[in-house]
Motif scaffolding. Structure first.
Motif, PDB file in Angstrom:
ATOM      1  N   LEU A 114      71.372 -43.090 -11.943  1.00 21.49           N
ATOM      2  CA  LEU A 114      71.200 -44.181 -10.875  1.00 21.49           C
ATOM      3  C   LEU A 114      72.307 -43.788  -9.571  1.00 21.49           C
ATOM      4  N   ALA A 115      73.829 -43.751 -10.055  1.00 21.69           N
ATOM      5  CA  ALA A 115      74.574 -43.168  -8.922  1.00 21.69           C
ATOM      6  C   ALA A 115      74.238 -42.017  -8.290  1.00 21.69           C
ATOM      7  N   PHE A 116      73.734 -40.897  -9.176  1.00 22.36           N
ATOM      8  CA  PHE A 116      73.378 -39.382  -8.358  1.00 22.36           C
ATOM      9  C   PHE A 116      72.276 -39.750  -7.437  1.00 22.36           C
ATOM     10  N   ILE A 117      71.111 -40.496  -7.767  1.00 26.06           N
ATOM     11  CA  ILE A 117      70.045 -40.763  -6.981  1.00 26.06           C
ATOM     12  C   ILE A 117      70.264 -41.576  -5.787  1.00 26.06           C
ATOM     13  N   CYS A 118      71.374 -42.405  -5.635  1.00 26.47           N
ATOM     14  CA  CYS A 118      71.620 -43.507  -4.697  1.00 26.47           C
ATOM     15  C   CYS A 118      72.621 -42.528  -3.841  1.00 26.47           C
ATOM     16  N   ILE A 119      73.099 -41.553  -4.072  1.00 30.80           N
ATOM     17  CA  ILE A 119      73.914 -40.581  -3.103  1.00 30.80           C
ATOM     18  C   ILE A 119      72.973 -39.704  -2.340  1.00 30.80           C
ATOM     19  N   ASP A 120      71.650 -39.626  -2.653  1.00 33.85           N
ATOM     20  CA  ASP A 120      70.776 -38.855  -1.767  1.00 33.85           C
ATOM     21  C   ASP A 120      70.724 -39.491  -0.517  1.00 33.85           C
ATOM     22  N   GLY A 121      70.633 -38.474   0.365  1.00 27.92           N
ATOM     23  CA  GLY A 121      70.753 -38.975   2.056  1.00 27.92           C
ATOM     24  C   GLY A 121      69.418 -39.605   2.425  1.00 27.92           C
ATOM     25  N   ASN A 122      68.214 -39.191   2.049  1.00 24.68           N
ATOM     26  CA  ASN A 122      67.219 -39.671   2.754  1.00 24.68           C
ATOM     27  C   ASN A 122      66.896 -41.148   2.321  1.00 24.68           C
ATOM     28  N   ARG A 123      66.623 -41.249   0.979  1.00 25.38           N
ATOM     29  CA  ARG A 123      66.274 -42.565   0.484  1.00 25.38           C
ATOM     30  C   ARG A 123      67.034 -43.002  -0.810  1.00 25.38           C
ATOM     31  N   GLY A 124      68.297 -42.857  -0.554  1.00 33.08           N
ATOM     32  CA  GLY A 124      69.226 -43.093  -1.840  1.00 33.08           C
ATOM     33  C   GLY A 124      69.037 -44.367  -2.469  1.00 33.08           C
ATOM     34  N   VAL A 125      69.400 -45.445  -1.669  1.00 32.57           N
ATOM     35  CA  VAL A 125      69.573 -46.586  -2.578  1.00 32.57           C
ATOM     36  C   VAL A 125      67.703 -47.000  -2.657  1.00 32.57           C
ATOM     37  N   ALA A 126      67.110 -46.700  -1.839  1.00 31.42           N
ATOM     38  CA  ALA A 126      65.399 -47.111  -2.107  1.00 31.42           C
ATOM     39  C   ALA A 126      65.039 -46.591  -3.356  1.00 31.42           C
ATOM     40  N   ALA A 127      65.193 -45.167  -3.597  1.00 33.17           N
ATOM     41  CA  ALA A 127      65.091 -44.389  -4.719  1.00 33.17           C
ATOM     42  C   ALA A 127      65.643 -44.779  -5.762  1.00 33.17           C
ATOM     43  N   ALA A 128      66.962 -45.497  -5.778  1.00 40.46           N
ATOM     44  CA  ALA A 128      67.523 -45.824  -6.843  1.00 40.46           C
ATOM     45  C   ALA A 128      66.658 -47.250  -7.339  1.00 40.46           C
ATOM     46  N   LEU A 129      66.479 -48.080  -6.312  1.00 37.19           N
ATOM     47  CA  LEU A 129      65.843 -49.297  -6.682  1.00 37.19           C
ATOM     48  C   LEU A 129      64.209 -49.073  -7.148  1.00 37.19           C
ATOM     49  N   GLY A 130      63.648 -47.930  -6.843  1.00 37.74           N
ATOM     50  CA  GLY A 130      62.571 -47.572  -7.382  1.00 37.74           C
ATOM     51  C   GLY A 130      62.551 -47.349  -8.639  1.00 37.74           C
ATOM     52  N   VAL A 131      63.663 -46.716  -8.939  1.00 38.13           N
ATOM     53  CA  VAL A 131      63.901 -46.172 -10.521  1.00 38.13           C
ATOM     54  C   VAL A 131      64.097 -47.632 -11.251  1.00 38.13           C
ATOM     55  N   LEU A 132      64.790 -48.422 -10.875  1.00 37.22           N
ATOM     56  CA  LEU A 132      64.695 -49.969 -11.547  1.00 37.22           C
ATOM     57  C   LEU A 132      63.310 -50.629 -11.721  1.00 37.22           C
ATOM     58  N   GLY A 133      62.527 -49.942 -10.737  1.00 37.46           N
ATOM     59  CA  GLY A 133      61.118 -50.852 -10.559  1.00 37.46           C
ATOM     60  C   GLY A 133      60.821 -51.366  -9.502  1.00 37.46           C
ATOM     61  N   VAL A 134      61.395 -51.159  -8.709  1.00 32.24           N
ATOM     62  CA  VAL A 134      61.252 -52.163  -7.183  1.00 32.24           C
ATOM     63  C   VAL A 134      60.844 -50.932  -6.264  1.00 32.24           C
ATOM     64  N   ALA A 135      59.513 -51.366  -5.606  1.00 31.54           N
ATOM     65  CA  ALA A 135      59.239 -50.678  -4.421  1.00 31.54           C
ATOM     66  C   ALA A 135      59.663 -51.147  -3.215  1.00 31.54           C
ATOM     67  N   VAL A 136      60.468 -50.532  -2.588  1.00 29.63           N
ATOM     68  CA  VAL A 136      61.231 -51.146  -1.236  1.00 29.63           C
ATOM     69  C   VAL A 136      60.311 -50.668  -0.154  1.00 29.63           C
ATOM     70  N   GLN A 137      59.518 -51.577   0.426  1.00 26.70           N
ATOM     71  CA  GLN A 137      58.654 -51.688   1.471  1.00 26.70           C
ATOM     72  C   GLN A 137      58.882 -52.442   2.621  1.00 26.70           C
TER      73      GLN A 137
END
Length: 192
Positions: free
Chosen positions: A20-43
């Motif tokens: 989750l920390a590694f995915i969160c660092i991603d510049g494009n959609r970091g936090v949104a992708a981390a929340l997607g891993v948790l099961g939340v579609a951030v739209q």
């Protein structure tokens, strides 16, 4: 004794929070992708500040700290001292409390940003954390109970033996007869 389940669960949560920390660092959609891993579609968000460094850096650091704590718990379960289980229990407790705190902060931060569906996803993760903590605690307590008799049991047995000895001594003094040890010595001298 090796704690297989505790080791596996500590390693599992260390990997989950590190990813989750590694995915969160991603510049494009970091936090949104981390929340997607948790099961939340951030739209549906009111504010699109999820890619801001002010949001990403503290969240990634918090997730990484939790991952390190679970890694420490994993090492403690592998190389623990069976006579001192409190050290491992305290590390595991701190790791699970930190993970619960970070997930709670994610819910609060997501609510301020207008992320829908975050509460249920985090509730599922918190339930999984609780189940893991209870399983680890049960494994450690059952192994400890099977390995070493409790100090309470030893004290109880010593207390019962001391009471019986005092009772026998009091009875022999009241009756005027010599104690059992004197009687045994007398029987040996008399040849009986």
């Amino acid at each position: 004794m090796r704690y297989i389940l505790s080791s596996f669960l500590a390693l599992h949560w260390a990997v989950v929070f590190a990813l989750l920390a590694f995915i969160c660092i991603d510049g494009n959609r970091g936090v949104a992708a981390a929340l997607g891993v948790l099961g939340v579609a951030v739209q549906n968000t009111r504010f699109v500040d999820l890619e801001n460094a002010v949001v990403v850096a503290p969240l990634a650091i918090a997730l990484l700290v939790v991952a390190v704590l679970f890694c420490w718990a994993f090492v403690e379960t592998l190389f623990n001292d069976p006579t001192n289980p409190d050290a491992t229990d305290s590390v595991v407790r701190v790791a699970f409390m930190s993970a619960s705190g970070v997930l709670s902060l994610i819910v609060v931060g997501g609510a301020t940003q207008g992320v829908n569906g975050l509460f249920m996803a985090v509730a599922v993760q918190l339930a999984a954390l609780l189940a893991s903590y209870v399983a680890m605690l049960a494994e450690r307590r059952s192994a400890l109970a099977a390995a070493v008799p409790g100090t309470g049991e030893i004290r109880d047995a010593a207390h019962v033996m001391a009471k019986a000895a005092a009772h026998n001594s009091a009875l022999s003094r009241i009756s005027g007869r010599p104690g059992t040890n004197l009687r045994a010595d007398t029987n040996l001298r008399d040849g009986r």
